[in-house]
Design a protein around this motif. Structure first.
Motif, PDB file in Angstrom:
ATOM      1  N   HIS A  26       0.822  -1.206   0.000  1.00  0.00           N
ATOM      2  CA  HIS A  26       0.000   0.000   0.000  1.00  0.00           C
ATOM      3  C   HIS A  26       0.860   1.262   0.000  1.00  0.00           C
ATOM      4  N   THR A  27       1.990   1.222   0.703  1.00  0.00           N
ATOM      5  CA  THR A  27       2.885   2.387   0.707  1.00  0.00           C
ATOM      6  C   THR A  27       3.390   2.682  -0.696  1.00  0.00           C
ATOM      7  N   GLY A  48      -8.440  14.336 -10.279  1.00  0.00           N
ATOM      8  CA  GLY A  48      -9.148  14.305  -9.000  1.00  0.00           C
ATOM      9  C   GLY A  48      -8.198  14.092  -7.837  1.00  0.00           C
ATOM     10  N   THR A  49      -8.714  14.200  -6.641  1.00  0.00           N
ATOM     11  CA  THR A  49      -7.894  14.027  -5.442  1.00  0.00           C
ATOM     12  C   THR A  49      -7.806  12.543  -5.065  1.00  0.00           C
ATOM     13  N   VAL A  50      -6.759  12.220  -4.292  1.00  0.00           N
ATOM     14  CA  VAL A  50      -6.574  10.859  -3.778  1.00  0.00           C
ATOM     15  C   VAL A  50      -6.803  10.889  -2.271  1.00  0.00           C
ATOM     16  N   GLY A  51      -7.825  10.198  -1.824  1.00  0.00           N
ATOM     17  CA  GLY A  51      -8.075  10.122  -0.384  1.00  0.00           C
ATOM     18  C   GLY A  51      -7.139   9.129   0.277  1.00  0.00           C
ATOM     19  N   THR A  52      -6.846   9.328   1.571  1.00  0.00           N
ATOM     20  CA  THR A  52      -5.961   8.423   2.294  1.00  0.00           C
ATOM     21  C   THR A  52      -6.598   7.998   3.625  1.00  0.00           C
ATOM     22  N   LEU A  53      -6.117   6.870   4.133  1.00  0.00           N
ATOM     23  CA  LEU A  53      -6.559   6.343   5.424  1.00  0.00           C
ATOM     24  C   LEU A  53      -5.351   5.898   6.236  1.00  0.00           C
ATOM     25  N   SER A  69      -9.250   4.040  -1.373  1.00  0.00           N
ATOM     26  CA  SER A  69     -10.064   3.233  -2.281  1.00  0.00           C
ATOM     27  C   SER A  69     -10.273   1.820  -1.735  1.00  0.00           C
ATOM     28  N   GLU A  70     -11.535   1.463  -1.469  1.00  0.00           N
ATOM     29  CA  GLU A  70     -11.840   0.117  -0.984  1.00  0.00           C
ATOM     30  C   GLU A  70     -11.658  -0.909  -2.102  1.00  0.00           C
ATOM     31  N   GLU A  71     -11.895  -0.488  -3.333  1.00  0.00           N
ATOM     32  CA  GLU A  71     -11.696  -1.387  -4.473  1.00  0.00           C
ATOM     33  C   GLU A  71     -10.240  -1.812  -4.577  1.00  0.00           C
ATOM     34  N   LEU A  72      -9.342  -0.849  -4.506  1.00  0.00           N
ATOM     35  CA  LEU A  72      -7.912  -1.158  -4.600  1.00  0.00           C
ATOM     36  C   LEU A  72      -7.489  -2.031  -3.427  1.00  0.00           C
ATOM     37  N   ASP A  73      -7.988  -1.727  -2.240  1.00  0.00           N
ATOM     38  CA  ASP A  73      -7.640  -2.508  -1.054  1.00  0.00           C
ATOM     39  C   ASP A  73      -8.081  -3.958  -1.203  1.00  0.00           C
ATOM     40  N   SER A 181      -9.755   1.055 -14.231  1.00  0.00           N
ATOM     41  CA  SER A 181     -10.919   0.228 -13.882  1.00  0.00           C
ATOM     42  C   SER A 181     -11.538   0.608 -12.538  1.00  0.00           C
ATOM     43  N   LEU A 182     -10.787   1.335 -11.692  1.00  0.00           N
ATOM     44  CA  LEU A 182     -11.303   1.707 -10.374  1.00  0.00           C
ATOM     45  C   LEU A 182     -12.015   3.046 -10.456  1.00  0.00           C
ATOM     46  N   LYS A 183     -13.052   3.211  -9.665  1.00  0.00           N
ATOM     47  CA  LYS A 183     -13.874   4.411  -9.791  1.00  0.00           C
ATOM     48  C   LYS A 183     -13.311   5.615  -9.056  1.00  0.00           C
ATOM     49  N   ASP A 184     -12.417   5.395  -8.071  1.00  0.00           N
ATOM     50  CA  ASP A 184     -12.001   6.517  -7.228  1.00  0.00           C
ATOM     51  C   ASP A 184     -10.500   6.763  -7.178  1.00  0.00           C
ATOM     52  N   VAL A 185      -9.703   5.993  -7.909  1.00  0.00           N
ATOM     53  CA  VAL A 185      -8.252   6.197  -7.920  1.00  0.00           C
ATOM     54  C   VAL A 185      -7.700   5.607  -9.209  1.00  0.00           C
ATOM     55  N   GLN A 186      -6.521   6.029  -9.593  1.00  0.00           N
ATOM     56  CA  GLN A 186      -5.951   5.625 -10.871  1.00  0.00           C
ATOM     57  C   GLN A 186      -4.468   5.291 -10.703  1.00  0.00           C
ATOM     58  N   PRO A 187      -4.148   4.054 -10.283  1.00  0.00           N
ATOM     59  CA  PRO A 187      -2.736   3.672 -10.160  1.00  0.00           C
ATOM     60  C   PRO A 187      -2.121   3.417 -11.535  1.00  0.00           C
TER      61      PRO A 187
END
Length: 218
Positions: A26-27, A48-53, A69-73, A181-187
């Motif tokens: 994840h890092t 767009g912005t990238v949220g973090t947890l 992103s829960e999808e990426l996780d 393919s992810l809706k909230d982040v773009q790796p």
């Protein structure tokens, strides 16, 4: 194009495998992801912005930051869980490796498939050891946390170097560089693979035990 390669190595007990791998993967992906691209017209876009947890580990004294992103996780956790199970099935002490490869696609003419060209590979070597009692496990919990902190600093230092990154693509080429393919982040395009090797040599296990015994003697 030369593909650069980085190797990280950690020694953990079995119950720490999943958290240690998630923390490191994840890092890396946090620093290799962007917000979603929003194209207005060809050549013009906003990001767009990238949220973090913040994630607190249960079996390691460590907190890491991941993309929210829960999808990426879910994607990462699935592979890490498979890796952990494969390690546990290999025996009481084991050794394995997870590789995180970033690549870009090069279009090929029909009937050939697109070529995937790696530009960065992170290999995380994992040594699993058995500990004798709860006191040793508590010390290992602290020591692994310290080592993970060092690895995260190492990851950030490597990523901050001015080295090759794929150039920002046009709208028609974005799928050749980023995972859209992810809706909230773009790796950046990536794939995670793993392999299990033979039981680790006594040197790694002995080093961890010596570290624990030295701490007990303080």
């Amino acid at each position: 194009m030369n593909c650069r390669s980085e190797v990280l190595e950690v020694t953990v007990e079995a119950r720490q495998v999943e958290e240690a791998m998630l923390a490191l993967l994840h890092t890396i992906l946090l620093h290799r992801s962007s917000g979603k691209f929003h194209y207005k017209k060809e050549g013009t876009y906003s990001i767009g912005t990238v949220g973090t947890l913040d994630i607190d580990c249960d079996f390691i004294d460590f907190t890491f930051v991941r993309v929210s992103s829960e999808e990426l996780d879910r994607v990462i956790r699935k592979t890490v869980s498979e890796f952990k199970d494969a390690l546990s099935n290999s025996g009481s002490d084991g050794m394995g490796q997870i590789s995180l490869e970033f690549y870009q696609k090069k279009k090929s003419r029909w009937p050939f498939s697109d070529e995937c060209i790696p530009w960065e590979v992170w290999s995380i070597k994992v040594n699993v050891v058995n500990l004798a009692n709860e006191q040793e496990r508590q010390i290992c919990r602290e020591k692994v946390g310290e080592k993970l902190g060092e690895k995260v600093i190492n990851v950030v230092e490597v990523i901050n170097r001015h080295e090759y990154l794929p150039k920002m693509p046009t709208q028609s080429e974005v799928d050749n560089v980023f995972d859209t393919s992810l809706k909230d982040v773009q790796p950046y395009l990536y794939k995670i693979t793993y392999q299990i090797t033979d039981s680790l040599g006594t040197s790694v296990s002995t080093t961890m035990r010596r570290l624990i015994k030295d701490t007990l003697a303080l």
